[in-house]
Design a protein around this motif. Structure first.
Motif, PDB file in Angstrom:
ATOM      1  N   ALA A 156       0.833  -1.198   0.000  1.00 31.82           N
ATOM      2  CA  ALA A 156       0.000   0.000   0.000  1.00 31.82           C
ATOM      3  C   ALA A 156       0.873   1.256   0.000  1.00 31.82           C
ATOM      4  O   ALA A 156       0.592   2.215  -0.720  1.00 31.82           O
ATOM      5  N   TYR A 157       1.941   1.215   0.777  1.00 30.72           N
ATOM      6  CA  TYR A 157       2.841   2.369   0.869  1.00 30.72           C
ATOM      7  C   TYR A 157       3.419   2.712  -0.503  1.00 30.72           C
ATOM      8  O   TYR A 157       3.304   3.829  -1.005  1.00 30.72           O
TER       9      TYR A 157
ATOM     10  N   ASN B 161       0.888   3.827  -3.012  1.00 31.12           N
ATOM     11  CA  ASN B 161       0.535   5.244  -2.862  1.00 31.12           C
ATOM     12  C   ASN B 161       1.533   6.131  -3.580  1.00 31.12           C
ATOM     13  O   ASN B 161       1.154   7.081  -4.269  1.00 31.12           O
ATOM     14  N   ILE B 162       2.799   5.812  -3.392  1.00 29.17           N
ATOM     15  CA  ILE B 162       3.818   6.636  -4.049  1.00 29.17           C
ATOM     16  C   ILE B 162       3.654   6.556  -5.562  1.00 29.17           C
ATOM     17  O   ILE B 162       3.668   7.571  -6.271  1.00 29.17           O
TER      18      ILE B 162
ATOM     19  N   SER C 153      -0.417   9.901 -11.094  1.00 28.74           N
ATOM     20  CA  SER C 153      -1.571  10.784 -11.283  1.00 28.74           C
ATOM     21  C   SER C 153      -1.124  12.222 -11.466  1.00 28.74           C
ATOM     22  O   SER C 153      -1.727  12.965 -12.250  1.00 28.74           O
ATOM     23  N   THR C 154      -0.056  12.617 -10.774  1.00 36.87           N
ATOM     24  CA  THR C 154       0.452  13.966 -11.002  1.00 36.87           C
ATOM     25  C   THR C 154       0.929  14.115 -12.441  1.00 36.87           C
ATOM     26  O   THR C 154       0.608  15.098 -13.123  1.00 36.87           O
ATOM     27  N   PHE C 155       1.651  13.122 -12.902  1.00 33.94           N
ATOM     28  CA  PHE C 155       2.159  13.161 -14.281  1.00 33.94           C
ATOM     29  C   PHE C 155       1.005  13.255 -15.274  1.00 33.94           C
ATOM     30  O   PHE C 155       0.988  14.097 -16.173  1.00 33.94           O
TER      31      PHE C 155
END
Lengths: 102, 423, 214, 181
Positions: C16-17, C20-21, C27-29
Motif C-alpha cells: 500500500a505504501y 501510494n507513491i 496521477s500527477t504526471f
C-alpha cells in the motif's frame, strides 16, 4: 573604542540577569521557559566569545552547538509537560498548580 | 572576488583615483554599492513578483478554458500594476480588537524572511550579493522568520480564521523544512560545500554535469525537494493555510491595502525563490555549457560582461521554467486535507529523503567520480530525463488529439488555439 | 447457491505504501499532461461587453426583465404600478391644471430599490410600463440610480381613449440617458483562423485581437 | 576592512537588539508579546555570533531557536491560552525580590566582567569556522555527537509520549482541577 571580550561578557551578563528576573517573577510556565531560554542564550554567547578571544579554536563554538541542541530538546520536553499540565489543570499558572504541596 | 567588491574597486579607482586597498573610505563605497545592489534586488523582486502574478492568471485562465486578464495594457501585461496601485490606495484597516503592534509588524517580518533569501542566490558567474560559506543553511534559517511572521499575523488579527491559518501555516512550514533540508543535504554531500556559488561551481553546463542527473537518488531528491518547497511556499496542493473553503483566507484575512500586498508580494517572490534554489542546487545554476567558470573569470571588459549576462540569462530561464511548472501544478492538483498533508510529509517525504541521503552517500563511496560507472550512471539518468520529457510531450499530444476530434464533431470548428496568443 | 463472500483482504502495508507513491507520481504526471494540453485549446468563454458577435442585450429573450422604462405618452397616471410595487420604487406625482388637464410632475423609478419582480409591468393596463432587456445599470453615484422619466415640464397625462402606439422597447431609456447601452461597445471582431495557421504579424497581437471570439 | 567605529556600531546594534528583546521578554505585560520579543533576542544574539565570526553558530541559532524553539513556544502559548484572552496579561509574583535580584546580579556580573575582561582588544575578522566545526564534530567530539543524537531520539519519543498520552483527571476534592466550561 574597540569591542573586546568584556563587551560580550557584559551583554551576556545582562541577558542572564533578565532571564533570572523572568524566572523569578513569572507565574506562567511558558514564560518561565522563556526566561530559561534567555539564560541559555547568555551562556552560549559566553562560550562563543571566550572561544574566540581566549582560546582561538572553534571548540567553544562546538560546545555552543551542543548547547543549542540541548536547549531545543529541553524546550520540547518542557512544552510537552506544559501541555499535559494544561490538560490536567486547565491552567499553566504555576501558583495554582500546587497539588503536590498537599 | 565578487562583483560588489569589483564594482566598488572600479569606482574607487576611476572616480576617486585612490588605491582601494589602502584608501580609508573603501568600506563606505562598498556599503553604498551594497545598498544599491540591495535596492536592485528589491526592484527585481517587485518587478518579478508582479508579472508572475499576471502570467499565473493567464495560464490559469487558459487551463480553465477562460481568457484571463487581458485588458490593462497589451494582453493585460500591466494588470499587476493596476492591481498594485489599487491595493496601495486602499484603506489600511486594523481590526478594533487586534493586537496592534503584532498586526502591523507581521507583513514586514514575512517579507524580510523572503527578501533575505535573495542575499545568497547566485544569479550569475560573479553575481551574488554575499557568497556566505554557510549559504544553504542560511537559506533554511532565514525561512524560519517567515514562520514567526505568519504566527504573528495569525495571532495579531484576533480572528479565529487567521489564527487557524497562521498555526496551520507554521506547522506546515516547520514539518516540510525537514525533507527539504534532507534533499539539500544530498546536494551538499556531492558539492562538498555549503556555499551557493560553490554548489553551482561543482556542477557543469551540460545536463550530465548537473546534480539532478548525477545518480538516481539525486533525481528523486530533486522531486522531493520540489514537493517540499511547494509546500513551504504554501502553494497548491499544499495551500492549507489559505484554504478558502475551510478557513476563509487564512492568516491574511484581516489585512487590507498595502499590508495585504506585502503578503501577496512575499508569496509571489517565494515561488521564484524556491524555483531558483531548485535551479541552482540541482539544475546547474548559471553554468554555461562548454565554458568553465575560470575562463569567464579570466576574460576582461565587454567580453566579461557578455558572459555574465549569458550566465544570468541561463539561470533566469531555468528558474522561470520551474516557476511555470509550479503554476501548472497549482491548476492540476486538488488541495490536500490537513491530515493528508502531515502524512505526506512525515510518512512519505521524510523517510524517502533520508533514504536519498543514504543512497547518495553509498554511491559517493562506491562510484568514484569520473570513472566508467559514473559516466554510465550519468548517461542513464540523462536518458531517463529525456524519456520523461518525451513521454509527457506525447501524452499531451494524445490528450489533445482525442479531444480535438470530439470538439470538431460537436462544434464543427477546430479546437486549436495557437499558444503564441498565450502571452 | 449463494456465492461465498470472500474474506476481507487486509492490504499489505508495504504494498500500500509503495502503491501510494506510485499512484501519486503517475496521477500527477497524468494531470500535468492534461492541463498542459489545455494550454492549446480555445477558451470557451467570451469576453462580455465588446467581444461578443452582437450586443448581449440582443441575445437575451424577449421576456427578460431588465431595467424598467415607461412610455409617458401612453401613461394615464393611474398609479396602479406604484401601488403594486412591493418596494415602492416608483414615485408618480401629477398636478391638475385649471382647465382640467393633468400634467406629470415626476415619474421616477429607483433602480437601486427595484428587484425586477415584474409586478408593475403586469399591472399596467396600457402597456406603458415595461421591462427592457437593458441590464447594465451601473452608475457612478447613488443618485443616478433613480431614472427620471419626466424629461420636460408640462408633459400631459395621456387619456385612455387615444393612445399612440408603443414606442420600441429600450428606445426611451436610450434617449433618456445618452450613451446608455452603447458604452464600451466595439465592432465585433472577426473569427480567428480555424486551422493552425502560421503566426500572424506582431501587429495582430494588439488589444483588438480576436481574443475569445468563440 | 571595516573601520573601528562601524564595527562598534554594528556590535551595539546587535547587542541593543538582544538586550531590548530581553527586557521586553522580562517586563512585557502581554505574554504573547514577550514570546515575539524573544525573536529579537535570538536575532540579536545571532548577530553577535556573526560578529564573533562564528557564522555557522549564527545560522544554527536562527534555524533552531527561531525556527524551532520559538515556534514551539508560540504553539504552546496558543494552545494553553484561549483566543478570547488575547490580551492576557502576564501574571507576575514577587516583583520586589525579583527587581532586587535583577539589579544586584546584573551589577555584580557586569562589574566583574568589565574588571576582568575589559582590557582585551578587538581581533581582526576570523576565518570561517564551519569546516573546522564539522571536522571536530566527527573526530574529537564524535562521542558527544553520537550521545546527542541518542538524546534527540529519546527526547522525540519522550515528548510524543508525554504530550500524546492522556493524564487522568486529578481526583475530586483536590485543590486544582478548576473546571472551566
Amino acid at each position: 573604542m574597540s569591542i573586546g571580550l568584556g563587551h560580550f561578557v557584559a551583554v551576556s551578563a545582562l541577558l542572564f540577569s533578565l532571564g533570572l528576573f523572568c524566572l523569578i517573577t513569572r507565574r506562567n510556565a511558558v514564560a518561565i521557559l522563556m526566561g530559561i531560554e534567555l539564560i541559555l542564550n547568555a551562556a552560549l554567547l559566553n562560550l562563543a566569545a571566550f572561544s574566540r578571544y581566549l582560546h582561538g579554536q572553534p571548540d567553544g563554538q562546538i560546545f555552543a552547538v551542543f548547547g543549542i541542541v540541548l536547549a531545543a530538546a529541553e524546550a520540547v520536553v518542557a512544552l510537552a509537560i506544559v501541555l499535559q499540565l494544561y490538560r490536567a489543570f486547565r491552567t499553566v499558572d504555576t501558583a495554582e498548580t500546587t497539588e503536590l504541596k498537599g | 572576488m565578487n562583483i560588489i567588491q569589483h564594482v566598488a574597486n572600479l569606482l574607487i579607482r576611476s572616480v576617486f583615483h585612490a588605491d582601494p586597498a589602502s584608501w580609508p573610505w573603501t568600506w563606505l563605497v562598498q556599503a553604498v554599492v551594497i545598498g544599491i545592489a540591495a535596492f536592485l534586488a528589491f526592484a527585481f523582486v517587485a518587478i518579478f513578483a508582479g508579472p508572475v502574478s499576471w502570467i499565473e492568471r493567464r495560464i490559469a485562465g487558459r487551463i480553465q478554458s477562460r481568457i484571463g486578464p487581458n485588458r490593462v495594457g497589451p494582453q493585460g501585461v500591466l494588470q499587476w500594476l493596476a492591481d498594485g496601485v489599487k491595493c496601495w490606495l486602499k484603506e489600511d484597516l486594523v481590526p478594533a480588537a487586534a493586537d496592534r503592534p503584532l498586526f502591523l509588524a507581521a507583513p514586514y517580518l514575512v517579507f524580510t524572511g523572503m527578501f533575505g533569501a535573495f542575499v545568497v542566490l547566485p544569479f550569475g558567474a560573479q553575481v551574488v550579493a554575499a557568497d556566505l560559506n554557510v549559504g544553504i543553511l542560511y537559506l533554511l534559517a532565514i525561512t524560519s522568520l517567515v514562520v514567526v511572521g505568519l504566527l504573528m499575523a495569525g495571532w495579531g488579527s484576533n480572528s479565529k480564521w487567521a489564527l487557524f491559518g497562521g498555526v496551520r501555516s507554521a506547522a506546515q512550514l516547520v514539518s516540510y523544512e525537514v525533507p527539504s533540508a534532507f534533499s539539500l543535504l544530498c546536494v551538499v554531500l556531492l558539492a562538498g560545500t555549503l556555499s551557493t556559488q560553490g554548489i553551482v561551481a561543482a556542477q557543469g553546463g551540460w545536463p550530465w554535469d548537473w546534480f539532478i542527473f548525477r545518480n538516481p537518488f539525486m533525481f528523486a531528491a530533486f522531486f522531493l525537494y520540489f514537493t517540499a518547497a511547494i509546500a513551504e511556499g504554501n502553494r497548491t496542493p499544499f495551500d492549507l493555510p489559505e484554504a478558502e473553503s475551510e478557513i476563509v483566507a487564512g492568516y491574511n484575512i484581516e489585512y487590507s491595502g498595502m499590508r495585504f500586498l506585502f503578503f501577496l508580494f512575499a508569496e509571489w517572490a517565494n515561488i521564484w525563490i524556491m524555483a531558483a534554489i531548485s535551479a541552482f542546487a540541482f539544475l546547474g545554476g548559471w553554468q554555461i555549457p562548454g565554458i568553465a567558470p575560470e575562463q569567464i573569470a579570466a576574460t576582461k571588459g565587454w567580453e566579461f560582461v557578455g558572459w555574465q549576462a549569458l550566465s544570468w540569462t541561463i539561470f533566469l530561464v531555468k528558474a522561470t521554467f520551474l516557476v511555470f511548472v509550479v503554476i501548472q501544478i497549482r491548476w492540476t492538483l486538488p488541495r490536500l486535507r490537513v491530515d493528508q498533508l502531515m502524512i505526506t510529509c512525515w510518512k512519505y517525504l521524510v523517510p524517502l529523503s533520508m533514504l536519498m541521503v543514504l543512497g547518495v552517500l553509498v554511491l559517493l563511496a562506491l562510484v568514484p567520480e569520473g570513472g566508467g560507472a559514473d559516466t554510465i550512471l550519468r548517461g542513464a539518468m540523462v536518458g531517463l530525463g529525456l524519456a520523461v520529457v518525451l513521454v509527457s510531450a506525447l501524452r499531451v499530444r494524445r490528450t489533445f488529439r482525442v479531444d480535438r476530434e470530439h470538439y470538431r464533431e460537436m462544434e464543427g470548428r477546430d479546437l486549436w488555439y495557437p499558444p503564441y496568443r498565450l502571452p | 447457491m449463494v456465492p461465498a463472500v470472500p474474506p476481507p483482504v487486509r492490504p499489505n502495508p508495504v504494498r500500500a505504501y509503495f502503491g501510494n507513491i506510485r499512484r501519486a507520481v503517475s496521477s500527477t504526471f497524468e494531470g500535468m499532461t492534461v492541463t498542459m494540453s489545455w494550454l492549446f485549446r480555445r477558451p470557451s468563454t467570451i469576453q462580455y461587453p465588446d467581444r461578443t458577435e452582437k450586443p448581449v442585450r440582443e441575445m437575451l429573450p424577449e421576456t427578460y426583465r431588465g431595467l424598467l422604462e415607461v412610455d409617458l405618452s401612453r401613461c394615464t397616471a393611474c398609479l396602479l404600478c406604484a401601488k403594486t410595487c412591493p418596494l415602492g420604487c416608483i414615485s408618480i406625482e401629477t398636478c391638475k391644471h385649471p382647465d382640467g388637464a393633468r400634467e406629470f410632475q415626476t415619474f421616477d423609478i429607483d433602480n437601486g430599490l427595484c428587484m425586477f419582480c415584474g409586478l408593475c409591468a403586469e399591472a399596467c393596463n396600457f402597456d406603458a410600463l415595461a421591462h427592457t432587456r437593458e441590464f447594465e445599470a451601473s452608475v457612478s453615484s447613488a443618485e443616478q440610480l433613480t431614472v427620471r422619466f419626466v424629461d420636460r415640464p408640462g408633459r400631459l397625462v395621456a387619456k385612455a381613449k387615444d393612445l399612440p402606439p408603443r414606442r420600441p422597447r429600450g428606445s426611451i431609456l436610450a434617449a433618456l440617458i445618452p450613451g446608455f447601452g452603447r458604452r464600451r461597445r466595439r465592432a465585433a471582431p472577426p473569427e480567428p483562423p480555424a486551422s493552425p495557421a502560421p503566426a500572424p504579424a506582431a501587429g495582430a497581437e494588439g488589444p483588438e485581437n480576436p481574443e475569445g471570439t468563440a | 576592512m571595516i573601520p573601528e567605529p562601524v564595527r562598534a556600531l554594528l556590535f551595539y546594534l546587535c547587542a541593543g537588539l538582544a538586550l531590548a528583546g530581553g527586557c521586553w521578554v522580562a517586563f512585557a505585560r502581554n505574554i504573547v508579546h514577550s514570546a515575539f520579543a524573544l525573536l529579537a533576542t535570538f536575532a540579536g544574539v545571532a548577530g553577535l555570533y556573526a560578529f564573533l565570526s562564528a557564522d555557522f553558530l549564527a545560522v544554527v541559532q536562527l534555524m533552531i531557536y527561531v525556527g524551532g524553539v520559538l515556534v514551539l513556544i508560540l504553539f504552546a502559548l496558543m494552545l494553553t491560552s484561549r483566543i478570547e484572552e488575547a490580551r492576557v496579561s502576564n501574571p507576575t509574583i514577587g516583583l520586589v525580590p525579583g527587581a532586587v535580584v535583577l539589579i544586584a546580579v546584573s551589577a555584580l556580573l557586569v562589574y566583574a566582567c568589565v574588571k576582568e575582561f575589559g582590557g582585551t582588544t578587538d581581533l581582526p575578522p576570523g576565518e570561517p569556522t564551519t569546516a573546522g566545526i564539522g571536522d571536530a564534530l566527527l573526530s574529537r567530539y564524535v562521542l558527544p555527537f553520537e550521545v546527542i543524537s541518542v538524546l534527540l531520539l529519546a527526547v522525540l519519543l519522550g515528548a510524543v509520549t508525554i504530550a500524546g498520552g492522556r493524564l487522568r483527571k486529578p481526583a475530586p476534592g483536590g485543590k486544582p482541577g478548576k473546571e472551566r466550561p
